[in-house]
Design a protein around this motif. Sequence first.
Motif, mmCIF file in Angstrom:
data_model
loop_
_atom_site.group_PDB
_atom_site.id
_atom_site.type_symbol
_atom_site.label_atom_id
_atom_site.label_comp_id
_atom_site.label_asym_id
_atom_site.label_seq_id
_atom_site.Cartn_x
_atom_site.Cartn_y
_atom_site.Cartn_z
ATOM 1 N N ASP A 89 0.705 -1.170 0.098
ATOM 2 C CA ASP A 89 -0.001 0.153 -0.064
ATOM 3 C C ASP A 89 0.849 1.263 -0.058
ATOM 4 O OD1 ASP A 89 -2.137 -1.708 2.112
ATOM 5 O OD2 ASP A 89 -2.503 -1.263 0.306
ATOM 6 N N THR A 90 2.113 1.275 0.144
ATOM 7 C CA THR A 90 3.173 2.446 0.193
ATOM 8 C C THR A 90 3.035 3.121 -1.185
ATOM 9 O OG1 THR A 90 4.733 1.294 1.673
ATOM 10 C CG2 THR A 90 5.292 2.876 0.064
ATOM 11 N N ALA A 91 2.735 4.230 -1.094
ATOM 12 C CA ALA A 91 2.575 5.061 -2.276
ATOM 13 C C ALA A 91 2.302 6.506 -2.119
ATOM 14 C CB ALA A 91 1.290 4.393 -3.247
ATOM 15 N N VAL A 92 2.371 7.498 -2.864
ATOM 16 C CA VAL A 92 1.641 8.896 -2.726
ATOM 17 C C VAL A 92 0.154 8.936 -3.076
ATOM 18 C CG1 VAL A 92 1.927 11.219 -3.520
ATOM 19 C CG2 VAL A 92 3.979 9.754 -3.299
ATOM 20 N N TYR A 93 -0.685 8.996 -2.242
ATOM 21 C CA TYR A 93 -2.078 9.003 -2.302
ATOM 22 C C TYR A 93 -2.652 10.527 -2.834
ATOM 23 C CZ TYR A 93 -2.259 4.381 -0.760
ATOM 24 O OH TYR A 93 -2.234 3.085 -0.338
ATOM 25 N N TYR A 94 -3.574 10.479 -3.883
ATOM 26 C CA TYR A 94 -4.100 11.764 -4.483
ATOM 27 C C TYR A 94 -5.539 11.561 -4.484
ATOM 28 C CZ TYR A 94 0.543 12.160 -6.352
ATOM 29 O OH TYR A 94 2.086 12.194 -6.752
ATOM 30 N N CYS A 95 -6.426 12.516 -4.538
ATOM 31 C CA CYS A 95 -7.691 12.640 -4.717
ATOM 32 C C CYS A 95 -7.867 13.341 -6.123
ATOM 33 C CB CYS A 95 -8.589 13.185 -3.566
ATOM 34 S SG CYS A 95 -8.385 14.807 -3.345
ATOM 35 N N ASN A 96 -9.225 13.147 -6.626
ATOM 36 C CA ASN A 96 -9.621 14.087 -7.690
ATOM 37 C C ASN A 96 -11.024 13.960 -7.955
ATOM 38 O OD1 ASN A 96 -9.739 15.741 -10.314
ATOM 39 N ND2 ASN A 96 -7.552 15.133 -10.555
ATOM 40 N N VAL A 97 -11.513 14.678 -8.657
ATOM 41 C CA VAL A 97 -13.204 14.458 -9.149
ATOM 42 C C VAL A 97 -13.248 13.226 -10.110
ATOM 43 C CG1 VAL A 97 -13.672 16.815 -8.586
ATOM 44 C CG2 VAL A 97 -13.120 15.969 -10.940
ATOM 45 N N ALA A 98 -14.111 12.584 -9.883
ATOM 46 C CA ALA A 98 -14.426 11.245 -10.854
ATOM 47 C C ALA A 98 -14.409 11.898 -12.325
ATOM 48 C CB ALA A 98 -15.710 10.418 -10.182
ATOM 49 N N PRO A 99 -14.060 10.756 -13.239
ATOM 50 C CA PRO A 99 -14.335 10.885 -14.656
ATOM 51 C C PRO A 99 -15.957 11.211 -14.890
ATOM 52 C CG PRO A 99 -12.669 9.372 -14.290
ATOM 53 C CD PRO A 99 -13.402 9.746 -12.792
ATOM 54 N N PRO A 100 -16.233 12.040 -15.863
ATOM 55 C CA PRO A 100 -15.371 12.495 -17.015
ATOM 56 C C PRO A 100 -14.667 13.698 -16.723
ATOM 57 C CG PRO A 100 -17.533 13.119 -17.425
ATOM 58 C CD PRO A 100 -17.653 12.265 -16.251
ATOM 59 N N TYR A 101 -14.615 14.239 -15.454
ATOM 60 C CA TYR A 101 -14.288 15.497 -15.078
ATOM 61 C C TYR A 101 -13.035 15.178 -14.446
ATOM 62 C CZ TYR A 101 -19.215 16.164 -15.393
ATOM 63 O OH TYR A 101 -20.524 16.354 -15.922
ATOM 64 N N SER A 102 -12.223 16.332 -14.316
ATOM 65 C CA SER A 102 -11.001 16.252 -13.579
ATOM 66 C C SER A 102 -10.591 17.910 -13.102
ATOM 67 C CB SER A 102 -9.833 15.717 -14.349
ATOM 68 O OG SER A 102 -9.485 16.310 -15.381
ATOM 69 N N VAL A 103 -9.822 17.952 -12.259
ATOM 70 C CA VAL A 103 -9.314 19.034 -11.924
ATOM 71 C C VAL A 103 -7.680 19.031 -11.601
ATOM 72 C CG1 VAL A 103 -11.519 19.830 -10.745
ATOM 73 C CG2 VAL A 103 -9.617 18.869 -9.405
ATOM 74 N N PRO A 104 -7.015 20.020 -11.523
ATOM 75 C CA PRO A 104 -5.632 19.978 -11.307
ATOM 76 C C PRO A 104 -5.333 19.264 -10.141
ATOM 77 C CG PRO A 104 -5.890 22.223 -11.930
ATOM 78 C CD PRO A 104 -7.356 21.597 -11.884
ATOM 79 N N TRP A 105 -4.374 18.262 -10.038
ATOM 80 C CA TRP A 105 -3.729 17.290 -9.219
ATOM 81 C C TRP A 105 -3.409 17.964 -7.757
ATOM 82 C CZ3 TRP A 105 -5.414 12.195 -9.192
ATOM 83 C CH2 TRP A 105 -5.583 11.835 -10.424
ATOM 84 N N GLY A 106 -3.356 17.630 -6.704
ATOM 85 C CA GLY A 106 -2.738 18.218 -5.663
ATOM 86 C C GLY A 106 -1.386 17.676 -5.464
ATOM 87 N N GLN A 107 -0.722 17.972 -4.431
ATOM 88 C CA GLN A 107 0.418 17.566 -4.259
ATOM 89 C C GLN A 107 0.445 16.062 -3.746
ATOM 90 O OE1 GLN A 107 -1.056 19.140 -1.900
ATOM 91 N NE2 GLN A 107 -0.681 18.051 -0.043
ATOM 92 N N GLY A 108 -0.597 15.534 -3.291
ATOM 93 C CA GLY A 108 -0.638 14.218 -2.778
ATOM 94 C C GLY A 108 -0.033 14.039 -1.291
ATOM 95 N N THR A 109 -0.206 12.799 -0.583
ATOM 96 C CA THR A 109 0.330 12.529 0.622
ATOM 97 C C THR A 109 1.049 11.262 0.778
ATOM 98 O OG1 THR A 109 -0.336 12.679 2.971
ATOM 99 C CG2 THR A 109 -2.095 11.811 1.470
ATOM 100 N N GLN A 110 2.223 11.255 1.353
ATOM 101 C CA GLN A 110 2.950 9.772 1.371
ATOM 102 C C GLN A 110 2.363 9.031 2.210
ATOM 103 O OE1 GLN A 110 5.557 8.864 -0.861
ATOM 104 N NE2 GLN A 110 5.213 7.048 0.231
ATOM 105 N N VAL A 111 2.129 7.861 2.016
ATOM 106 C CA VAL A 111 1.733 6.810 2.953
ATOM 107 C C VAL A 111 2.931 5.694 2.818
ATOM 108 C CG1 VAL A 111 0.302 4.861 3.521
ATOM 109 C CG2 VAL A 111 -0.696 7.062 2.949
ATOM 110 N N THR A 112 3.682 5.449 3.790
ATOM 111 C CA THR A 112 4.609 4.266 3.954
ATOM 112 C C THR A 112 4.270 3.263 4.843
ATOM 113 O OG1 THR A 112 6.398 6.020 2.928
ATOM 114 C CG2 THR A 112 7.095 4.098 4.060
ATOM 115 N N VAL A 113 4.360 2.155 4.514
ATOM 116 C CA VAL A 113 4.013 0.967 5.286
ATOM 117 C C VAL A 113 5.199 0.132 5.398
ATOM 118 C CG1 VAL A 113 2.467 -0.991 5.798
ATOM 119 C CG2 VAL A 113 1.506 0.991 4.469
#
Length: 115
Positions: A89-113
């Motif tokens: 599950d280690t990754a940078v996690y991002y959110c966004n609006v669901a397709p077919p729409y999108s907005v500029p990506w945020g910086q994300g948040t790092q999860v390290t397991v």
Amino acid sequence: QVQLVESGGDLVQPEGSLGLSCAASGIIFSIYGMNWYRQAPGKQRELVAGITSGGRTNYADSVKGRFTISRDNAKSTVYLRMNRLKPEDTAVYYCNVAPPYSVPWGQGTQVTVSS
């Protein structure tokens, strides 16, 4: 100005839990479905979980039963509760609006397991 700000990432031990938040601004949050994605080093960004404007949820098979997505329209925020975390599950996690729409990506948040 549209903005997504993810937070809550941390270093956590295997089998641990973590909660992520994504605060949106500049959009009418309540009308959009929202998704959480993640990107591990050297891999493509993948969809983890989604929630419709009406509250229906869907999950990637790899996280089903362990992760829970929710939303608070009054706070324009979508959440991801992650339980029984695994090293994969280690990754940078991002959110966004669901397709077919999108907005500029945020910086994300790092999860390290890791132990």
